[in-house]
Write a protein that holds these residues in place. Structure first.
Motif, PDB file in Angstrom:
ATOM      1  N   ASP A  93      -9.274  16.602   5.092  1.00  0.00           N
ATOM      2  CA  ASP A  93     -10.549  16.468   5.404  1.00  0.00           C
ATOM      3  C   ASP A  93     -10.670  16.738   6.924  1.00  0.00           C
ATOM      4  O   ASP A  93      -9.941  15.917   7.728  1.00  0.00           O
ATOM      5  CB  ASP A  93     -11.145  15.217   5.094  1.00  0.00           C
ATOM      6  CG  ASP A  93     -12.416  14.717   5.337  1.00  0.00           C
ATOM      7  OD1 ASP A  93     -13.054  15.554   6.217  1.00  0.00           O
ATOM      8  OD2 ASP A  93     -13.032  13.595   4.601  1.00  0.00           O
ATOM      9  N   MET A  96     -10.948  13.721   9.636  1.00  0.00           N
ATOM     10  CA  MET A  96      -9.718  12.661   9.878  1.00  0.00           C
ATOM     11  C   MET A  96      -9.112  13.322  11.012  1.00  0.00           C
ATOM     12  O   MET A  96      -8.096  12.335  11.462  1.00  0.00           O
ATOM     13  CB  MET A  96      -8.852  12.810   8.515  1.00  0.00           C
ATOM     14  CG  MET A  96      -9.767  12.062   7.312  1.00  0.00           C
ATOM     15  SD  MET A  96      -8.668  12.116   6.016  1.00  0.00           S
ATOM     16  CE  MET A  96      -7.352  10.984   6.487  1.00  0.00           C
ATOM     17  N   ARG A 121      -8.472   9.824   2.572  1.00  0.00           N
ATOM     18  CA  ARG A 121      -9.489   9.021   3.894  1.00  0.00           C
ATOM     19  C   ARG A 121      -9.901   7.655   3.320  1.00  0.00           C
ATOM     20  O   ARG A 121     -10.023   6.771   4.209  1.00  0.00           O
ATOM     21  CB  ARG A 121     -10.738   9.957   4.013  1.00  0.00           C
ATOM     22  CG  ARG A 121     -11.863   9.392   5.030  1.00  0.00           C
ATOM     23  CD  ARG A 121     -12.818  10.486   5.516  1.00  0.00           C
ATOM     24  NE  ARG A 121     -13.658  10.753   4.569  1.00  0.00           N
ATOM     25  CZ  ARG A 121     -14.609  10.323   3.767  1.00  0.00           C
ATOM     26  NH1 ARG A 121     -14.939   9.241   3.987  1.00  0.00           N
ATOM     27  NH2 ARG A 121     -15.226  11.255   2.822  1.00  0.00           N
ATOM     28  N   GLU A 128     -12.965   2.871   3.999  1.00  0.00           N
ATOM     29  CA  GLU A 128     -12.277   3.863   4.950  1.00  0.00           C
ATOM     30  C   GLU A 128     -10.816   3.036   5.353  1.00  0.00           C
ATOM     31  O   GLU A 128     -10.835   1.994   5.604  1.00  0.00           O
ATOM     32  CB  GLU A 128     -13.197   4.077   6.211  1.00  0.00           C
ATOM     33  CG  GLU A 128     -14.278   4.910   5.956  1.00  0.00           C
ATOM     34  CD  GLU A 128     -14.254   6.549   6.127  1.00  0.00           C
ATOM     35  OE1 GLU A 128     -13.426   6.604   6.371  1.00  0.00           O
ATOM     36  OE2 GLU A 128     -15.277   7.246   5.397  1.00  0.00           O
ATOM     37  N   TYR A 130      -8.473   4.515   7.899  1.00  0.00           N
ATOM     38  CA  TYR A 130      -8.012   4.747   9.047  1.00  0.00           C
ATOM     39  C   TYR A 130      -9.185   4.093  10.389  1.00  0.00           C
ATOM     40  O   TYR A 130     -10.115   4.271  10.195  1.00  0.00           O
ATOM     41  CB  TYR A 130      -7.632   6.027   9.455  1.00  0.00           C
ATOM     42  CG  TYR A 130      -6.539   6.574   8.873  1.00  0.00           C
ATOM     43  CD1 TYR A 130      -5.099   6.119   9.099  1.00  0.00           C
ATOM     44  CD2 TYR A 130      -6.617   7.474   7.562  1.00  0.00           C
ATOM     45  CE1 TYR A 130      -3.892   6.664   8.291  1.00  0.00           C
ATOM     46  CE2 TYR A 130      -5.567   7.610   6.722  1.00  0.00           C
ATOM     47  CZ  TYR A 130      -4.374   7.412   7.074  1.00  0.00           C
ATOM     48  OH  TYR A 130      -3.240   7.805   6.242  1.00  0.00           O
ATOM     49  N   ARG A 133      -9.065   8.911  14.279  1.00  0.00           N
ATOM     50  CA  ARG A 133      -8.538  10.227  13.857  1.00  0.00           C
ATOM     51  C   ARG A 133      -7.050  10.351  14.240  1.00  0.00           C
ATOM     52  O   ARG A 133      -6.601   9.741  15.096  1.00  0.00           O
ATOM     53  CB  ARG A 133      -9.461  11.361  14.529  1.00  0.00           C
ATOM     54  CG  ARG A 133     -10.815  11.506  14.156  1.00  0.00           C
ATOM     55  CD  ARG A 133     -11.537  12.487  14.624  1.00  0.00           C
ATOM     56  NE  ARG A 133     -12.931  12.797  14.241  1.00  0.00           N
ATOM     57  CZ  ARG A 133     -13.386  14.057  14.129  1.00  0.00           C
ATOM     58  NH1 ARG A 133     -13.040  15.264  14.418  1.00  0.00           N
ATOM     59  NH2 ARG A 133     -14.908  13.977  13.675  1.00  0.00           N
TER      60      ARG A 133
END
Length: 296
Positions: A93, A96, A121, A128, A130, A133
């Motif tokens: 993705d 990310m 992700r 979500e 994380y 990024r």
């Protein structure tokens, strides 16, 4: 590579060879890994308990009786939330990552769109993973040091079975939420057998798996809502004697889904799965009429 640092003393995979000569069957548990590196958890906005919601808890244990029946088992030790080997190697993705991704990356698949690419992700119902990024080098490290060795080992086991027996049957084993419902009546299936709608295994092999499950009184659905992922798609070549089925088992049968603990039904289900494997492997047999494979 950060992936190598994340698993300095922890094996990334385990191969359990059968007790006797290997059969034409291979068991795979790619999502049962439960070792969560500290650095990964530090990257995550979620607690360890929350990030476990994508884990196929205890599936490797449920199918562990395969060794006594002649089938090797490959299982992951890394968690699915960290890396998903049931995806193409570069389903990523762009949202990310810090940099623009290379052109060979598949960023348009439905799985990426749903947040469930090679580097997921999200977990659970859209949570979500994380905080921020990551550099593309992070993904590349995980793919090169974990994804590729895992698939190299899975290919070795499948091709060994095919070369020795003329045919190979791969069972790709997973778990699903106990809340899943199928059909107009909204039945909660105990198992779902997927063959990519006939593309990854012969109809006879899929129907035999369904028969062996239903013979024990289980409710077993076929292809919906889970028809199989990259592993069944990639390894299943029924015209060449390579059959791959995805087997989903309801977590409601064997665990507390909130606390990630085994329930009172675990041992009974493990024994029932062993009976299923025994009957399925005995009845499936092998077809040695396929021509030998060229070296790959």
């Amino acid at each position: 590579m950060s992936a190598a640092r994340d698993f300095p003393d922890q094996a990334i995979l385990e191969v359990r060879e059968p007790d006797g000569p290997a059969s034409a069957f291979v068991i795979n548990s790619p999502h049962s890994g439960s070792f969560y590196p500290a650095s990964f958890l530090a990257q995550s906005r979620l607690t360890r308990e929350a990030v476990r919601r994508s884990e196929d808890c205890f599936v490797d244990e449920l199918f562990s009786g395969c060794g006594a029946l002649g089938a090797p088992m490959l299982s992951a030790k890394f968690p699915r939330a960290y890396l998903d080997v049931n995806r193409e190697p570069f389903e990523l993705d762009p949202k990310m990552f810090i940099e623009t991704l290379p052109s060979h990356v598949n960023s348009q698949s439905l799985r990426v769109g749903g947040g469930l690419g090679t580097i997921p992700r999200i977990v659970g119902d859209g949570m979500e993973i994380y905080r921020s990024r990551m550099p593309f080098a992070e993904a590349l490290g995980r793919i090169e040091t974990i994804y590729r060795p895992y698939h190299a080992e899975l290919k070795r086991l499948v091709m060994r079975a095919r070369q020795a027996h003329g045919e190979a049957v791969l069972l790709d084993c997973h778990s699903m939420p106990g809340s899943i419902r199928v059909g107009e009546r909204g039945t909660r299936p105990d198992f779902i057998v997927g063959d990519r709608f006939g593309a990854s295994a012969s109809r006879q092999v899929a129907e035999l798996a369904l028969h062996c499950l239903r013979a024990q009184g289980f409710t077993a659905a076929y292809n919906k809502p889970y028809a199989g992922g990259f592993i069944t798609e990639h390894y299943g070549r029924p015209s060449r004697g390579l059959h791959a089925l995805q087997i989903e088992v309801s977590r409601g049968l064997y665990m507390d889904e909130q606390n990630f603990t085994k329930s009172a039904g675990f041992e009974g289900l493990r024994r029932a799965i062993n009976v299923f494997l025994d009957s399925f492997m005995s009845m499936a047999g092998v077809d040695t009429s396929y021509p030998p494979l060229a070296a790959e």
